[in-house]
Design a protein around this motif. Sequence first.
Motif, PDB file in Angstrom:
ATOM      1  N   TYR A 258     -29.740  21.688 -17.440  1.00  0.00           N
ATOM      2  CA  TYR A 258     -28.357  21.971 -17.865  1.00  0.00           C
ATOM      3  C   TYR A 258     -27.984  20.992 -18.971  1.00  0.00           C
ATOM      4  O   TYR A 258     -28.557  19.892 -19.048  1.00  0.00           O
TER       5      TYR A 258
ATOM      6  N   SER B 188     -27.367  17.055 -18.544  1.00  0.00           N
ATOM      7  CA  SER B 188     -28.342  16.268 -17.772  1.00  0.00           C
ATOM      8  C   SER B 188     -29.119  15.306 -18.675  1.00  0.00           C
ATOM      9  O   SER B 188     -29.860  15.731 -19.570  1.00  0.00           O
TER      10      SER B 188
ATOM     11  N   PHE C 253     -31.730  13.310 -17.914  1.00  0.00           N
ATOM     12  CA  PHE C 253     -33.191  13.421 -17.781  1.00  0.00           C
ATOM     13  C   PHE C 253     -33.698  14.659 -18.531  1.00  0.00           C
ATOM     14  O   PHE C 253     -34.825  14.663 -19.031  1.00  0.00           O
TER      15      PHE C 253
ATOM     16  N   LYS D 135     -29.269  26.137  -5.724  1.00  0.00           N
ATOM     17  CA  LYS D 135     -29.971  26.561  -6.942  1.00  0.00           C
ATOM     18  C   LYS D 135     -30.961  27.649  -6.542  1.00  0.00           C
ATOM     19  O   LYS D 135     -32.178  27.410  -6.482  1.00  0.00           O
TER      20      LYS D 135
ATOM     21  N   TYR E 262     -37.847  21.247  -4.195  1.00  0.00           N
ATOM     22  CA  TYR E 262     -37.470  20.167  -5.133  1.00  0.00           C
ATOM     23  C   TYR E 262     -36.225  20.615  -5.893  1.00  0.00           C
ATOM     24  O   TYR E 262     -36.203  21.712  -6.472  1.00  0.00           O
ATOM     25  N   ARG E 263     -35.186  19.768  -5.909  1.00  0.00           N
ATOM     26  CA  ARG E 263     -33.891  20.207  -6.433  1.00  0.00           C
ATOM     27  C   ARG E 263     -33.452  19.498  -7.701  1.00  0.00           C
ATOM     28  O   ARG E 263     -32.411  19.806  -8.280  1.00  0.00           O
TER      29      ARG E 263
ATOM     30  N   THR F 266     -33.240  17.844 -11.572  1.00  0.00           N
ATOM     31  CA  THR F 266     -33.205  18.425 -12.905  1.00  0.00           C
ATOM     32  C   THR F 266     -33.820  17.423 -13.868  1.00  0.00           C
ATOM     33  O   THR F 266     -33.458  16.231 -13.795  1.00  0.00           O
ATOM     34  N   PRO F 267     -34.701  17.825 -14.768  1.00  0.00           N
ATOM     35  CA  PRO F 267     -35.148  19.180 -15.072  1.00  0.00           C
ATOM     36  C   PRO F 267     -36.436  19.532 -14.333  1.00  0.00           C
ATOM     37  O   PRO F 267     -37.058  18.685 -13.691  1.00  0.00           O
TER      38      PRO F 267
ATOM     39  N   THR G 230     -39.668  14.182 -14.876  1.00  0.00           N
ATOM     40  CA  THR G 230     -39.971  14.044 -16.303  1.00  0.00           C
ATOM     41  C   THR G 230     -41.267  13.272 -16.562  1.00  0.00           C
ATOM     42  O   THR G 230     -41.884  13.458 -17.609  1.00  0.00           O
TER      43      THR G 230
ATOM     44  N   ASP H 152     -36.347   4.657 -16.481  1.00  0.00           N
ATOM     45  CA  ASP H 152     -36.002   5.738 -15.545  1.00  0.00           C
ATOM     46  C   ASP H 152     -35.405   5.211 -14.244  1.00  0.00           C
ATOM     47  O   ASP H 152     -34.504   5.822 -13.674  1.00  0.00           O
TER      48      ASP H 152
ATOM     49  N   ARG I 250     -23.507  14.923  -4.803  1.00  0.00           N
ATOM     50  CA  ARG I 250     -24.236  13.709  -5.202  1.00  0.00           C
ATOM     51  C   ARG I 250     -24.348  12.711  -4.045  1.00  0.00           C
ATOM     52  O   ARG I 250     -25.256  11.873  -4.031  1.00  0.00           O
TER      53      ARG I 250
ATOM     54  N   PHE J 296     -27.380  14.037  -2.438  1.00  0.00           N
ATOM     55  CA  PHE J 296     -28.501  13.793  -3.363  1.00  0.00           C
ATOM     56  C   PHE J 296     -28.989  12.344  -3.275  1.00  0.00           C
ATOM     57  O   PHE J 296     -30.194  12.074  -3.236  1.00  0.00           O
TER      58      PHE J 296
ATOM     59  N   THR K 280     -34.240   9.795  -4.802  1.00  0.00           N
ATOM     60  CA  THR K 280     -33.089  10.707  -4.688  1.00  0.00           C
ATOM     61  C   THR K 280     -33.597  12.134  -4.479  1.00  0.00           C
ATOM     62  O   THR K 280     -34.755  12.437  -4.795  1.00  0.00           O
TER      63      THR K 280
HETATM   64  N1  LIG Z   1     -37.140  10.952 -11.655  1.00  0.00           N
HETATM   65  C1  LIG Z   1     -36.538  12.223 -11.993  1.00  0.00           C
HETATM   66  C2  LIG Z   1     -35.024  12.041 -12.012  1.00  0.00           C
HETATM   67  C3  LIG Z   1     -34.286  13.338 -12.274  1.00  0.00           C
HETATM   68  C4  LIG Z   1     -32.797  13.237 -11.964  1.00  0.00           C
HETATM   69  O1  LIG Z   1     -32.331  12.347 -11.241  1.00  0.00           O
HETATM   70  N2  LIG Z   1     -32.053  14.186 -12.542  1.00  0.00           N
HETATM   71  C5  LIG Z   1     -30.645  14.291 -12.238  1.00  0.00           C
HETATM   72  C6  LIG Z   1     -29.944  15.001 -13.407  1.00  0.00           C
HETATM   73  S1  LIG Z   1     -30.133  14.116 -14.931  1.00  0.00           S
HETATM   74  C7  LIG Z   1     -30.473  15.203 -11.057  1.00  0.00           C
HETATM   75  O2  LIG Z   1     -31.439  15.779 -10.582  1.00  0.00           O
HETATM   76  N3  LIG Z   1     -29.248  15.336 -10.560  1.00  0.00           N
HETATM   77  C8  LIG Z   1     -28.985  16.223  -9.451  1.00  0.00           C
HETATM   78  C9  LIG Z   1     -29.155  17.669  -9.805  1.00  0.00           C
HETATM   79  O3  LIG Z   1     -29.237  18.043 -10.985  1.00  0.00           O
HETATM   80  O4  LIG Z   1     -29.167  18.471  -8.880  1.00  0.00           O
HETATM   81  C10 LIG Z   1     -37.091  12.700 -13.327  1.00  0.00           C
HETATM   82  O5  LIG Z   1     -37.663  11.884 -14.074  1.00  0.00           O
HETATM   83  O6  LIG Z   1     -37.055  13.914 -13.606  1.00  0.00           O
END
Ligand SMILES: N[C@@H](CCC(=O)N[C@@H](CS)C(=O)NCC(=O)O)C(=O)O
Length: 307
Positions: free
Chosen positions: A9, A12, A14, A40, A50-51, A53-54, A66, A99, A126, A129, A263
């Motif tokens: 989205y 976001s 990441f 989702k 796995y929930r 993003t991305p 990522t 990160d 959150r 989360f 998380t």
């Molecule tokens: N370690 C993960 C962290 C991803 C992360 O924390 N993304 C945030 C959004 S930037 C997230 O998932 N937030 C909750 C969601 O979108 O449901 C990565 O590198 O992808």
Amino acid sequence: MAEIILHHYPTSPFSEKVRIVFGLKNLAWRSVEIPVIMPKPDLMPLTGGYRRTPVLQIGADIYCDTQIILRELQKRFPERSLTPAGHEGVAEALAYWADRTLFWSAVGIVMGTLADTLPEAFHKDRSAFSGRPVDPSRMKAMVPVGRDQTYAGLAHVESMLVDGRAFLLGGQPSMADVAVYNPVWFVLKRLGASTSPFDKLPQVMAWAQRMERFGHGQPTDMAPGEALDVAERSEPDMPAGVDAGDPSGLKAGTPVLVTPDDTGKVPVGGELVTLNAYEIAVRRADERLGTVVVHFPRAGFVLAPAA
Ligand SMILES: N[C@@H](CCC(=O)N[C@@H](CS)C(=O)NCC(=O)O)C(=O)O
């Protein structure tokens, strides 16, 4: 090769880490917008639970986190490498610090400043989360802590850039740049360039502008259902296999659970098909999609045999 599909989205950070790599490598990609909070329903069949993003999808191969997304993009599109020869370990280690540490300090500034404007459903989501209560008064109290820790972290970045180099490890951007750009972008986009401590970090500000200029490559929107259709009619690529000398002693074909250690700790179950120092992948069967392979980084994920 099947199209590159990013489930993400716009707000976001990441996801921005990946979008900027699409820009750097000048890639065409398909953009599927997913919800900011649970549920989702169009993502779960792909990831198996796995929930976060991305998520990157290439056919019936699904990449969660990522770290593994960038590794896969680097493998498939080696030009404009993100891991400068001789400095691979430094680039990866700096990215991991950004990160897991710098990111959370920046989140403290943004979420604390915006706390009162965010809907109750977001706070509830959150909390689940992160596994701890997220409420506006606690978030607001954390702003000075986030500011100071962001300052302390970015002071290292400022000192790397002060000799006039364009990017953190030299003349070309690396994994370290895109990972540090994630939290920097988040603060600057949501709160603006005058946000403290960025007024004290001129080198970082100039570098962020250089990073922004890479853009996002060439995205084209895709409906979530179309991405599911792609997975359904695709076969996963041949997996890399399980290292014989892996310290876990796990063997290919073992039923396992893979869970993030920080998380969104939802376990994903499947049959182990790849295991090495950098990657875990499981094959799973979805009733609508058939067989998919879900890939995770090794760092930051707990791997256990399924009971
Ligand atoms: N370690 C993960 C962290 C991803 C992360 O924390 N993304 C945030 C959004 S930037 C997230 O998932 N937030 C909750 C969601 O979108 O449901 C990565 O590198 O992808």
